[in-house]
Design a protein around this motif. Structure first.
Motif, PDB file in Angstrom:
ATOM      1  N   ARG A  37       0.599  -1.246   0.160  1.00  0.00           N
ATOM      2  CA  ARG A  37      -0.100   0.211  -0.172  1.00  0.00           C
ATOM      3  C   ARG A  37       0.998   1.233   0.204  1.00  0.00           C
ATOM      4  NH1 ARG A  37      -2.030   3.737   3.155  1.00  0.00           N
ATOM      5  NH2 ARG A  37      -0.964   2.132   5.512  1.00  0.00           N
ATOM      6  N   ILE A  38       1.243   2.067  -0.812  1.00  0.00           N
ATOM      7  CA  ILE A  38       1.309   3.805  -1.124  1.00  0.00           C
ATOM      8  C   ILE A  38       0.313   4.232  -0.318  1.00  0.00           C
ATOM      9  CG2 ILE A  38       1.982   5.060  -1.715  1.00  0.00           C
ATOM     10  CD1 ILE A  38       3.032   3.263  -4.604  1.00  0.00           C
ATOM     11  N   PRO A  39       1.075   4.575   0.517  1.00  0.00           N
ATOM     12  CA  PRO A  39      -0.245   6.248   2.037  1.00  0.00           C
ATOM     13  C   PRO A  39      -0.132   7.317   1.045  1.00  0.00           C
ATOM     14  CG  PRO A  39       1.744   4.839   3.157  1.00  0.00           C
ATOM     15  CD  PRO A  39       1.860   4.472   1.970  1.00  0.00           C
ATOM     16  N   SER A  40       0.958   7.594   0.838  1.00  0.00           N
ATOM     17  CA  SER A  40       0.323   8.866  -0.180  1.00  0.00           C
ATOM     18  C   SER A  40      -0.211   9.150  -1.140  1.00  0.00           C
ATOM     19  CB  SER A  40       1.852   9.947  -0.688  1.00  0.00           C
ATOM     20  OG  SER A  40       2.376   8.677  -1.826  1.00  0.00           O
ATOM     21  N   SER A 136       6.657  10.331  -1.217  1.00  0.00           N
ATOM     22  CA  SER A 136       6.206   9.361  -0.436  1.00  0.00           C
ATOM     23  C   SER A 136       7.777   8.778  -0.154  1.00  0.00           C
ATOM     24  CB  SER A 136       5.766   8.013  -1.986  1.00  0.00           C
ATOM     25  OG  SER A 136       6.420   7.036  -2.702  1.00  0.00           O
ATOM     26  N   GLU A 137       8.559   8.272  -0.302  1.00  0.00           N
ATOM     27  CA  GLU A 137       9.563   7.923   0.200  1.00  0.00           C
ATOM     28  C   GLU A 137      10.191   8.429   1.253  1.00  0.00           C
ATOM     29  OE1 GLU A 137      14.238   5.500   0.049  1.00  0.00           O
ATOM     30  OE2 GLU A 137      12.784   6.123  -2.154  1.00  0.00           O
ATOM     31  N   GLU A 147       2.984  17.730   3.405  1.00  0.00           N
ATOM     32  CA  GLU A 147       2.853  19.012   3.118  1.00  0.00           C
ATOM     33  C   GLU A 147       4.551  19.706   3.631  1.00  0.00           C
ATOM     34  OE1 GLU A 147       1.425  17.381   5.025  1.00  0.00           O
ATOM     35  OE2 GLU A 147      -0.074  17.172   3.730  1.00  0.00           O
ATOM     36  N   GLU A 148       5.385  19.251   4.418  1.00  0.00           N
ATOM     37  CA  GLU A 148       6.663  19.757   4.735  1.00  0.00           C
ATOM     38  C   GLU A 148       6.984  19.613   3.684  1.00  0.00           C
ATOM     39  OE1 GLU A 148       6.382  19.784   9.954  1.00  0.00           O
ATOM     40  OE2 GLU A 148       7.414  18.097   8.664  1.00  0.00           O
ATOM     41  N   ILE A 152       8.694  22.679   1.340  1.00  0.00           N
ATOM     42  CA  ILE A 152      10.599  22.902   1.215  1.00  0.00           C
ATOM     43  C   ILE A 152      11.020  22.799  -0.104  1.00  0.00           C
ATOM     44  CG2 ILE A 152      13.039  21.961   1.389  1.00  0.00           C
ATOM     45  CD1 ILE A 152      12.069  20.913   4.205  1.00  0.00           C
ATOM     46  N   MET A 153      10.338  22.229  -1.547  1.00  0.00           N
ATOM     47  CA  MET A 153      10.605  21.909  -2.493  1.00  0.00           C
ATOM     48  C   MET A 153      10.198  23.235  -3.154  1.00  0.00           C
ATOM     49  SD  MET A 153      10.161  17.716  -3.007  1.00  0.00           S
ATOM     50  CE  MET A 153       8.898  17.648  -4.316  1.00  0.00           C
TER      51      MET A 153
END
Length: 161
Positions: A37-40, A136-137, A147-148, A152-153
């Motif tokens: 499962r990929i949470p994002s 995600s990683e 969100e953080e 930053i990006m």
């Protein structure tokens, strides 16, 4: 071999958590699969256990390495201006490589290009996909929340435009 609860990265989809290991019959052949499962993105992916090495599945990086990736994002130079076709092909190769530093470069390059010149529909899709893989990683490495990291990006790229 991975176990239930392990955090892994599927290069073309992103990072997730193994929730189950199941046997399935696909095309008349019985195989074991990791159910990740990929949470994002709240997506579930079935990964054939025997194909993990060939598709580049790996463990999620440690928090310290994730911090280095985010720092590299801030400091990575922007590439030369290639024609669309060549840039697209090179970016696809970087994403498929599974190398988080190459994916990070694709994200930064496309975010910059989006803010400075705009993106085609194809490149916008590539940006969204590569950003999801990267974020995600970084989130699963426990570096920071989504969100953080995205803030930053965005701040980094906005400072370049």
């Amino acid at each position: 071999m991975y176990h239930i609860g392990d955090k892994i990265v599927y290069p073309t989809h992103g990072a997730g958590i193994i929730e189950a290991i199941e046997e399935k019959e696909v095309l008349g052949k019985r195989e074991s699969y990791y159910i990740m499962r990929i949470p994002s993105s709240d997506m579930t992916v079935m990964i054939p256990m025997q194909a993990c090495d060939s598709i580049g599945v790996r463990c999620v990086m440690k928090k310290e390495e994730a911090a280095k990736v985010l720092e590299a994002f801030k400091n990575a130079p922007l590439p030369e201006d290639l024609n669309w076709n060549r840039r697209h092909r090179e970016n696809l190769q970087k994403i498929k490589s599974g190398d988080i530093y190459k994916v990070m470069q694709v994200v930064k390059d496309l975010m910059y290009r989006d803010r400075s010149k705009g993106l085609s529909t194809s490149e916008r899709k590539m940006l969204n996909n590569s950003r999801q893989i990267l974020v995600s990683e970084l989130v699963l490495s426990s570096l920071a929340n989504q969100e953080e990291i995205e803030s930053i990006m965005a701040d980094t790229v906005d400072g370049l435009v």
